[in-house]
Scaffold this motif. Sequence first.
Motif, PDB file in Angstrom:
ATOM      1  N   HIS A 205      74.820  44.063  31.787  1.00 26.47           N
ATOM      2  CA  HIS A 205      74.916  44.647  33.135  1.00 26.47           C
ATOM      3  C   HIS A 205      74.390  46.088  33.178  1.00 26.47           C
ATOM      4  N   ALA A 206      74.717  46.859  32.156  1.00 26.49           N
ATOM      5  CA  ALA A 206      74.304  48.270  32.149  1.00 26.49           C
ATOM      6  C   ALA A 206      72.793  48.420  31.980  1.00 26.49           C
ATOM      7  N   HIS A 207      72.121  47.350  31.538  1.00 26.60           N
ATOM      8  CA  HIS A 207      70.662  47.402  31.381  1.00 26.60           C
ATOM      9  C   HIS A 207      69.984  46.578  32.458  1.00 26.60           C
ATOM     10  N   GLU A 275      58.352  50.646  33.753  1.00 24.99           N
ATOM     11  CA  GLU A 275      59.357  50.337  32.729  1.00 24.99           C
ATOM     12  C   GLU A 275      59.361  48.854  32.412  1.00 24.99           C
ATOM     13  N   ILE A 276      59.912  48.533  31.244  1.00 23.58           N
ATOM     14  CA  ILE A 276      60.076  47.131  30.859  1.00 23.58           C
ATOM     15  C   ILE A 276      61.540  46.855  30.527  1.00 23.58           C
ATOM     16  N   GLY A 277      61.898  45.586  30.523  1.00 22.51           N
ATOM     17  CA  GLY A 277      63.241  45.188  30.086  1.00 22.51           C
ATOM     18  C   GLY A 277      64.340  45.577  31.061  1.00 22.51           C
ATOM     19  N   GLY A 278      64.016  45.768  32.328  1.00 24.02           N
ATOM     20  CA  GLY A 278      65.047  46.189  33.284  1.00 24.02           C
ATOM     21  C   GLY A 278      65.428  47.651  33.082  1.00 24.02           C
ATOM     22  N   GLY A 279      64.420  48.484  32.793  1.00 20.09           N
ATOM     23  CA  GLY A 279      64.668  49.918  32.671  1.00 20.09           C
ATOM     24  C   GLY A 279      65.053  50.355  31.269  1.00 20.09           C
ATOM     25  N   VAL A 280      64.893  49.450  30.285  1.00 21.57           N
ATOM     26  CA  VAL A 280      65.303  49.809  28.921  1.00 21.57           C
ATOM     27  C   VAL A 280      64.322  50.795  28.298  1.00 21.57           C
ATOM     28  N   LEU A 281      63.008  50.572  28.526  1.00 22.96           N
ATOM     29  CA  LEU A 281      61.997  51.432  27.914  1.00 22.96           C
ATOM     30  C   LEU A 281      60.871  51.689  28.897  1.00 22.96           C
ATOM     31  N   ALA A 282      60.201  52.854  28.734  1.00 20.77           N
ATOM     32  CA  ALA A 282      58.989  53.113  29.505  1.00 20.77           C
ATOM     33  C   ALA A 282      57.885  52.212  28.965  1.00 20.77           C
ATOM     34  N   GLU A 290      58.240  47.303  20.147  1.00 20.60           N
ATOM     35  CA  GLU A 290      59.659  47.356  19.803  1.00 20.60           C
ATOM     36  C   GLU A 290      60.431  46.241  20.524  1.00 20.60           C
ATOM     37  N   TRP A 291      60.100  46.082  21.801  1.00 23.18           N
ATOM     38  CA  TRP A 291      60.795  45.108  22.647  1.00 23.18           C
ATOM     39  C   TRP A 291      60.538  43.680  22.175  1.00 23.18           C
ATOM     40  N   ILE A 292      59.262  43.333  21.985  1.00 23.65           N
ATOM     41  CA  ILE A 292      58.929  41.942  21.647  1.00 23.65           C
ATOM     42  C   ILE A 292      59.422  41.608  20.233  1.00 23.65           C
ATOM     43  N   ALA A 293      59.346  42.600  19.325  1.00 25.88           N
ATOM     44  CA  ALA A 293      59.767  42.343  17.947  1.00 25.88           C
ATOM     45  C   ALA A 293      61.251  42.005  17.879  1.00 25.88           C
ATOM     46  N   ASP A 294      62.072  42.679  18.687  1.00 26.71           N
ATOM     47  CA  ASP A 294      63.515  42.386  18.666  1.00 26.71           C
ATOM     48  C   ASP A 294      64.170  42.830  19.984  1.00 26.71           C
TER      49      ASP A 294
END
Length: 326
Positions: A205-207, A275-282, A290-294
């Motif tokens: 939820h926080a992400h 941003e990607i991942g719902g605001g997790v990373l620019a 980083e995102w796709i790897a894990d």
Amino acid sequence: MVRRVIVMGGALDPQGSAARSIAWLWWFMLALSAVVFAIVMGALVIGVLRRRTDLADGDDDEIPPLAGPPASRSARAWLAGGGLVLPVVGVSAVLAGTIATMRAVDADREEPAVTIEVIGHQWWWEVRYLEGPGAGVVTANEIHIPVGEPVMLRLRSADVIHSFWVPQLAGKMDLLPERTNELLIDAEAAGRYDGVCAEFCGIAHAHMGLAVVADDAATFETWARAQLADAEPSPATAAGAALFTTHCATCHTVRGTDADGTDGPDLTHVSSRAEIGGGVLATSAASLHEWIADPHALKDGVLMPQPDLSDAQIDELIAYLLEGQA
Ligand code: CUA
């Protein structure tokens, strides 16, 4: 966490007409409660001082009784004023202010220039432009609107209850599985307005961040035209496109290709989103890697499986996402 606090603070820096009305109500209630607080504290101080004087003036140190029926007229006046008149006046003022604010934020107050469907998912926002300029655009987590125009959001959920909240533009509105709620927003100035999901909806939820980007009419229309165009994969990133088809296409769509999955966000022109991942990373090559790897390391609970790809393959995939399907 920090992002959420900053985003919520935006409620006191309104940049849209609905948020302005709500902020006005907030300040009005704060002022009113400050006045009531001052009156109560003033009465308390007077009471304590008087009692001290009474005790000091007494012949002996006999303490007068604390409780008992209010005998004097002035005591009855205090009870009627403080116990009846003050609350009735105060609560009526808050009621009147609330009704005025409810009318000011009503979704029917204006004809919308753009109508957008926003569908809450665990834990991202599906954004589909239904009417007005941009009709047909499908994107995720980043809602572009023309500045100064009323924009109708038709909100619903694909799973559990979420809540759409961009504090600088408007109040919260729930996204429910079986009904559509409407929220009319507008932005007074061009800019990016961050939002959050404001209803606990599961582990990530926080992400579940989002942003509304308000642009002048010409910029908005240029953006919409670019988004509407199908992706045109380039031969230079064919290897990444092939990896996308085998590893990502069951969940993600890239319009203009065979990838038509709908479980995850539509990734057509994903490089245009900040941003990607719902605001997790620019959005950048490094953060996508980083995102796709894990993905689970960055967003606990995310439904995206960790793909079985080498670092080199991930880089090919990223080249396709960022440069190969503009
Ligand atoms: Cu969606 Cu909290």
